[in-house]
Design an enzyme around this catalytic site. Sequence first.
Site, PDB file in Angstrom:
ATOM      1  CB  SER A 258      76.827  17.453  10.379  1.00  9.63           C
ATOM      2  OG  SER A 258      76.211  18.671  11.010  1.00  9.63           O
ATOM      3  CG  ASP A 259      82.364  18.546  14.343  1.00  8.71           C
ATOM      4  OD1 ASP A 259      81.893  19.420  15.218  1.00  8.71           O
ATOM      5  OD2 ASP A 259      83.466  18.411  14.365  1.00  8.71           O
ATOM      6  CD1 TRP A 260      77.388  23.597  16.398  1.00 11.74           C
ATOM      7  CD2 TRP A 260      77.651  21.463  16.277  1.00 11.74           C
ATOM      8  NE1 TRP A 260      76.623  23.230  17.327  1.00 11.74           N
ATOM      9  CE2 TRP A 260      76.539  21.710  17.142  1.00 11.74           C
ATOM     10  CE3 TRP A 260      77.765  20.061  16.168  1.00 11.74           C
ATOM     11  CZ2 TRP A 260      75.573  20.773  17.779  1.00 11.74           C
ATOM     12  CZ3 TRP A 260      76.866  19.132  16.791  1.00 11.74           C
ATOM     13  CH2 TRP A 260      75.825  19.433  17.477  1.00 11.74           C
ATOM     14  N   GLY A 261      79.042  22.978  11.213  1.00  7.85           N
ATOM     15  CA  GLY A 261      79.581  23.655  10.084  1.00  7.85           C
ATOM     16  C   GLY A 261      80.425  22.502   9.232  1.00  7.85           C
ATOM     17  N   GLY A 262      79.962  20.972   9.464  1.00  5.54           N
ATOM     18  CA  GLY A 262      80.567  20.207   8.554  1.00  5.54           C
ATOM     19  C   GLY A 262      79.882  19.576   7.417  1.00  5.54           C
TER      20      GLY A 262
END
Length: 739
Positions: free
Chosen positions: A265-269
């Site tokens: 995941s992208d950070w916070g995705g």
Amino acid sequence: MFKKTLLITALVITATVSVKAQSKTPVYLDDSKSIQARVEDALSRMNLQEKINMIHAQSKFSSPGVPRLGIPDNWTDDGPHGIRPDVLWDQWVQAGQTNDSCMAFPALTCLAATWNKDMALLYGNAIGEEARYRNKNVLLAPGVNIYRSPLNGRNFEYMGEDPFLSSKIVVPYIKGVQQNGVAACVKHFALNNSEGNRHTVNVNVDDRTLYEIYLPAFKAAVQEGGAMAIMGSYNLYKGEHCCHNQYLLNDILRKEWGFEGVVISDWGGTHDTNQAIFNGLDMEFGTGTNGLSYSKTNVYDNYYMAMPYLKLIQSGKVGTKELDEKVRRILRLSFLTTMNKNRPLGSLGSEEHALAARKIADEGIVLLKNKGNILPINLKTTKRIAVIGENAIKWMTVGGGSSSLKARYEITPLEGLKKRIGNQAEIVYARGYVGDTTGNYNGVITGQHLGDERSPAELIKEAVEAARKADLVIFVGGLNKSDHQDAEGTDRLSLNLPYDQDKLITELAKANKNLVVVNVSGNAVAMPWINQVPAIVQGWFLGSESGNALAGVLTGDVNPSGKLTFTFPVKLSDNGAQALGEFPGSKTEVTYKEGIYVGYRWAEEHKIKPLFAFGHGLSYTTFQYGNVTVDSKSMTASGKVTLSVNVKNTGSREGEEVVQLYISDLKSSVPRPVKELKGFEKISLKPGEQKLVSFTVDSTALSFFDAAKHQWVAEPGDFAALIGAASDDIRTKTVFSLK
């Protein structure tokens, strides 16, 4: 202290396993066994908690291994232009290390502008060596999202508007990284083509456009590059966040393309436990912080794929099949990277890496205009040079978001020119304008003090006076990495240059006709002064060797050979996304109304003359193209056609030319672009030398995506092969048919 104890314990346990297993090494530790066998053996030895631990972060940039089994943690690091410095375990504060300064490589826009696959391999290997030396086993790079609009703040991290070019550059980059035992994590999958509302916007795009424009580079990364990891994007598609998206991750990435790697995941995705379980996500990072701000210690246990997932399994609401698949993929990555005994040791900030950064920058710089051959600088007649503009002195390796670097050094354009020219000519500097005076980002401090209290009128007056007294004026301006310029998280507000640079350039042109404008940016900009300026250079963000590279091109030590990877429109409405009013869309919805007509496809479909066309780039020499020949005027669906053209250097110095092949479908049942890039070769020629350049075309190059059939289709009929120096500079063409 806890972390150190944990590592020591892991080492002791590993040693114990080895002692007990002298007669028989466990399969997962036996590198003579297949990766699959080792993965299955390790998986069989793990308990439920260890499996859950492995699929989510334990710190800002790491996820746990299995200490009991001696399987190391996974350490990620932001690319794609250099290895970022370390932050504290659970904070975004700099760790304060003195040995984590990196070599800053040119931005990926510059790499793509080389149109050189060898440069992509060189880039990937060099950055892979730096990641390996720092013991990072996942590089969060490269980025291949398509340049849909010149206002996207993150375009400088990508490879331009054309899916074919991006596909050909991304593959060697990945191979270069991964030959160092470091996984390349290609991003951002998919449709992340603006920064505005990136966490909330749902992208509406038809399947044909998706497959023809926005997916090819990712597909090439997986099937040709063998990428070990893919990062999901922040936005939504079909109403689901792309980090856990059934259609993108399960249906396309895994089933259609056969991807065996890890989806990160992208950070916070990550936004939902059930979707994360079933819709293809393997590793969760940054949740609870949105990847940007502080979070409470040990928030990681509350990640969607941490305790909430564990409780669902313990309650019997979900099984462990999906969990085991995620862990299998992560173990495979570990065995290919951290558990690979044969991976090289790497190196950091070496002379070889400096030479690589310089070479890539040399080849990526684009000479846009050179009326009257004002360049290269004639140092026999030029005795006083006025260098003007903030970007001549400002470090560009810091800022811009996750690609911000703690560079070992950065040569500014002014420093590079002074170093190269020395006593051959006097160089004077005038600021001209004040833009971003900050010299720090996320705790990385350049030490530059760029504050200036003078008024804009005073600055312009000083610059104009310097220009009047000079034999040559070099203006170094453009964008920087501040918000709403070339920066993650925000989009540009205008196509025009910021800080009233257009006015300054106009005044400089009045003061001295020998004016060179160097545009430092990762995006196209408007040039209302273009007819007043004889020479224009696209300077990109060039990394540590920026000033040396620019000085080399401006003085003629290097013959420019870069070509544009995106269209420079005259005005914003000449771009499809803006013409149809859909960029960046609302907070919740955006529709790609221009469909397949992105970049030069849009300009040619609507007969719009660009400021500078896709593929454009001049040289200090000239090239002559012969007539294209074709080995067969017709081909079968399973056959191939070879197209050849002689290219000759008709100038007085050695140079490199990018020979470009475009294909046009002359009669189709569906709308198709006027032409599409389907081949390119970069060749070097000495004066008077000529070379035969050949392209082999099969039905793949003739195909379009039929959404109804969900397959690629090449229709029988006539096709034109157009070969030239740019999309708007076709030198020769022929016609052949597909039976």
